[in-house]
Design a protein around this motif. Structure first.
Motif, mmCIF file in Angstrom:
data_model
loop_
_atom_site.group_PDB
_atom_site.id
_atom_site.type_symbol
_atom_site.label_atom_id
_atom_site.label_comp_id
_atom_site.label_asym_id
_atom_site.label_seq_id
_atom_site.Cartn_x
_atom_site.Cartn_y
_atom_site.Cartn_z
ATOM 1 N N GLY A 106 45.091 64.547 28.395
ATOM 2 C CA GLY A 106 46.029 64.438 27.285
ATOM 3 C C GLY A 106 47.159 63.467 27.539
ATOM 4 N N TRP A 107 47.230 62.935 28.768
ATOM 5 C CA TRP A 107 48.318 62.023 29.128
ATOM 6 C C TRP A 107 47.875 60.568 29.242
ATOM 7 N N TYR A 108 46.639 60.385 29.704
ATOM 8 C CA TYR A 108 46.168 59.032 30.011
ATOM 9 C C TYR A 108 45.035 58.604 29.080
ATOM 10 N N GLU A 109 45.025 57.328 28.787
ATOM 11 C CA GLU A 109 43.927 56.694 28.057
ATOM 12 C C GLU A 109 43.360 55.589 28.944
ATOM 13 N N ILE A 110 42.070 55.675 29.266
ATOM 14 C CA ILE A 110 41.463 54.648 30.121
ATOM 15 C C ILE A 110 41.477 53.315 29.387
ATOM 16 N N GLY A 111 42.049 52.310 30.029
ATOM 17 C CA GLY A 111 42.146 50.985 29.424
ATOM 18 C C GLY A 111 41.015 50.079 29.866
ATOM 19 N N ASN A 112 41.128 49.571 31.089
ATOM 20 C CA ASN A 112 40.151 48.604 31.597
ATOM 21 C C ASN A 112 39.586 49.031 32.941
ATOM 22 N N VAL A 113 38.321 48.735 33.125
ATOM 23 C CA VAL A 113 37.703 48.800 34.448
ATOM 24 C C VAL A 113 37.313 47.372 34.801
ATOM 25 N N CYS B 32 34.758 43.993 32.646
ATOM 26 C CA CYS B 32 34.787 42.592 33.066
ATOM 27 C C CYS B 32 34.456 42.499 34.552
ATOM 28 N N ILE B 33 33.618 41.526 34.890
ATOM 29 C CA ILE B 33 33.354 41.178 36.285
ATOM 30 C C ILE B 33 34.111 39.887 36.585
ATOM 31 N N GLN C 121 22.813 44.665 32.703
ATOM 32 C CA GLN C 121 22.703 43.401 33.428
ATOM 33 C C GLN C 121 23.814 42.472 32.939
ATOM 34 N N PHE C 122 24.423 41.768 33.869
ATOM 35 C CA PHE C 122 25.534 40.876 33.529
ATOM 36 C C PHE C 122 25.033 39.448 33.393
ATOM 37 N N GLU C 123 25.242 38.878 32.221
ATOM 38 C CA GLU C 123 24.909 37.473 31.984
ATOM 39 C C GLU C 123 26.145 36.597 32.076
ATOM 40 N N GLU C 124 27.297 37.148 31.690
ATOM 41 C CA GLU C 124 28.552 36.400 31.731
ATOM 42 C C GLU C 124 29.557 37.117 32.619
ATOM 43 N N VAL C 125 30.205 36.371 33.484
ATOM 44 C CA VAL C 125 31.272 36.893 34.332
ATOM 45 C C VAL C 125 32.427 35.891 34.296
ATOM 46 N N PHE C 126 33.606 36.342 34.684
ATOM 47 C CA PHE C 126 34.759 35.444 34.757
ATOM 48 C C PHE C 126 34.710 34.725 36.101
ATOM 49 N N SER C 127 34.534 33.421 36.064
ATOM 50 C CA SER C 127 34.306 32.676 37.313
ATOM 51 C C SER C 127 35.318 31.565 37.543
ATOM 52 N N LYS C 128 36.450 31.642 36.920
ATOM 53 C CA LYS C 128 37.472 30.599 37.054
ATOM 54 C C LYS C 128 38.281 30.793 38.336
ATOM 55 N N ASP C 129 38.692 29.692 38.942
ATOM 56 C CA ASP C 129 39.589 29.751 40.099
ATOM 57 C C ASP C 129 40.856 30.500 39.688
ATOM 58 N N TRP C 130 41.217 31.534 40.453
ATOM 59 C CA TRP C 130 42.352 32.369 40.070
ATOM 60 C C TRP C 130 43.664 31.587 40.027
ATOM 61 N N ILE D 280 41.168 39.445 29.818
ATOM 62 C CA ILE D 280 40.864 40.466 30.815
ATOM 63 C C ILE D 280 41.562 41.778 30.480
ATOM 64 N N VAL D 281 42.806 41.702 30.010
ATOM 65 C CA VAL D 281 43.567 42.909 29.683
ATOM 66 C C VAL D 281 42.927 43.679 28.528
ATOM 67 N N SER D 282 42.131 43.021 27.732
ATOM 68 C CA SER D 282 41.479 43.686 26.596
ATOM 69 C C SER D 282 39.987 43.906 26.832
ATOM 70 N N CYS D 283 39.544 43.857 28.103
ATOM 71 C CA CYS D 283 38.099 43.928 28.382
ATOM 72 C C CYS D 283 37.528 45.327 28.222
ATOM 73 N N GLY D 284 38.346 46.377 28.393
ATOM 74 C CA GLY D 284 37.876 47.742 28.212
ATOM 75 C C GLY D 284 36.934 48.213 29.318
ATOM 76 N N TYR D 285 36.028 49.081 28.957
ATOM 77 C CA TYR D 285 35.043 49.613 29.908
ATOM 78 C C TYR D 285 33.900 50.197 29.108
ATOM 79 N N ARG D 286 32.848 50.606 29.781
ATOM 80 C CA ARG D 286 31.724 51.288 29.138
ATOM 81 C C ARG D 286 31.125 52.280 30.125
ATOM 82 N N MET D 287 30.433 53.263 29.600
ATOM 83 C CA MET D 287 29.834 54.289 30.444
ATOM 84 C C MET D 287 28.335 54.065 30.530
#
Length: 322
Positions: free
Chosen positions: A115-122, A151-152, A184-193, A204-211
């Motif tokens: 009741g306190w937390y909402e899972i945002g991103n994994v 997001c990977i 299966q992952f076809e797209e990942v974030f591969s940019k130099d940080w 990335i902040v809006s990537c969410g998650y899935r089960m």
């Protein structure tokens, strides 16, 4: 409700480095954040690397102490309850590289946290220089930590070729298939940080998650990971690199996957060690705690200590890994 994010990834993937950048972006956006370093070990090294983030909009908390899984989970829940009362906009959890992500989801579905937390991103950090041959326990962790990710994020892309990066993603997808996960992952974030923009972070902040469903292997005690801690180690920087490389090769020490920690070098300056079999970095740091942490399977504390305490110039025959 408080948003809560999980930043995960296998040993040595670069989670803490990415977390620094992710948290810094959120702070610049005016968010009030809490960072929870959630480790199984007696000393939380990564906590020390984030100290400069602490300020009016960021607090650091940690769970550590070589406890069993049930105790660790209770401590995790208790810490999240206390952090839920602090008025954060977002809490970011960075666990150990050998973390079972089921703990994160299971704990957050318990009262009162549900009741306190909402899972945002994994967000899962994947080493683009990933070792090809991993044991079953490591393959499971690699896959399970990515199965539910929104997001990977590839790490160390500035050190690897595009082909090596594709190979790492292929390895991840193979590991997912091997545990019965259909994802299966076809797209990942591969940019130099170092080249990341605000737009990159917004995505990335809006990537969410899935089960996702997957199969857990039935591993024996010998096939599970452990961490050994060696305090007050003193050696030259050159010797530290030499000994670190030896620990990965000497099978009498066990199957070593990662070595990290701090010590003072011959000039009484603090240095940080961060090493996997394929990547060894020793760099200066402002402060630290004299500790070397060795993570792996079937580790021999006596053999590792013998290597660490061996004086420069002494001869010590060791057996290389097959």
């Amino acid at each position: 409700m408080v948003k809560i994010d999980l930043i995960t990834g296998f040993l040595g993937s670069g989670k803490t480095t990415f977390l620094r950048k992710y948290a810094s972006y959120l702070i610049t956006q005016g968010q009030n954040i809490g960072i929870l370093e959630n480790d199984f070990g007696a000393v939380n090294v990564d906590m020390m690397l984030l100290g400069d983030l602490r300020g009016d909009n960021c607090e650091l908390e940690m769970i550590s102490g070589g406890c069993d899984a049930d105790t660790h989970r209770r401590r995790f829940k208790t810490k999240l309850i206390s952090m839920g009362m602090c008025g954060y906009d977002r809490v970011i959890v960075e666990p150990s590289g050998i973390y079972d992500v089921d703990e994160f989801f299971d704990t957050l579905h318990e009262e009162p946290l549900d009741g306190w937390y909402e899972i945002g991103n994994v967000i899962t950090v994947l080493d683009s220089n990933l070792e090809e041959n991993l044991p079953e326990s490591a393959e499971f962790l690699l896959a399970s930590q990515a199965a539910d990710a929104g997001c990977i994020v590839l790490s160390k892309t500035q050190e690897t070729t595009e082909e090596e990066q594709k190979k790492a993603v292929y390895h991840l997808n193979r590991a997912l298939k091997n545990i019965g996960c259909k994802r299966q992952f076809e797209e990942v974030f591969s940019k130099d940080w170092e080249q990341m923009t605000d737009e990159d972070f917004r995505q990335i902040v809006s990537c969410g998650y899935r089960m996702e469903n997957y199969r857990k292997p039935d591993l024996t005690q010998e096939e599970t990971f452990q961490s050994l801690y060696f305090m007050n180690m003193h050696m030259t920087e050159e010797r530290l690199q030499e000994v670190t490389q030896k620990l990965f090769l000497d099978k009498s020490c066990g199957k070593v996957f990662r070595i990290k920690g701090f010590m003072k070098n011959e000039n009484e300056q603090w240095i940080e060690l961060n090493a996997t079999k394929n990547n060894l970095v020793v760099s200066p740091i402002g402060m630290g705690q004299e500790v070397i942490i060795v993570i792996g399977e079937q580790l021999s504390e006596d053999a590792i200590r013998s290597c660490l305490e061996e004086k420069q110039g002494e001869k010590n025959i060791f057996h290389t890994q097959e």
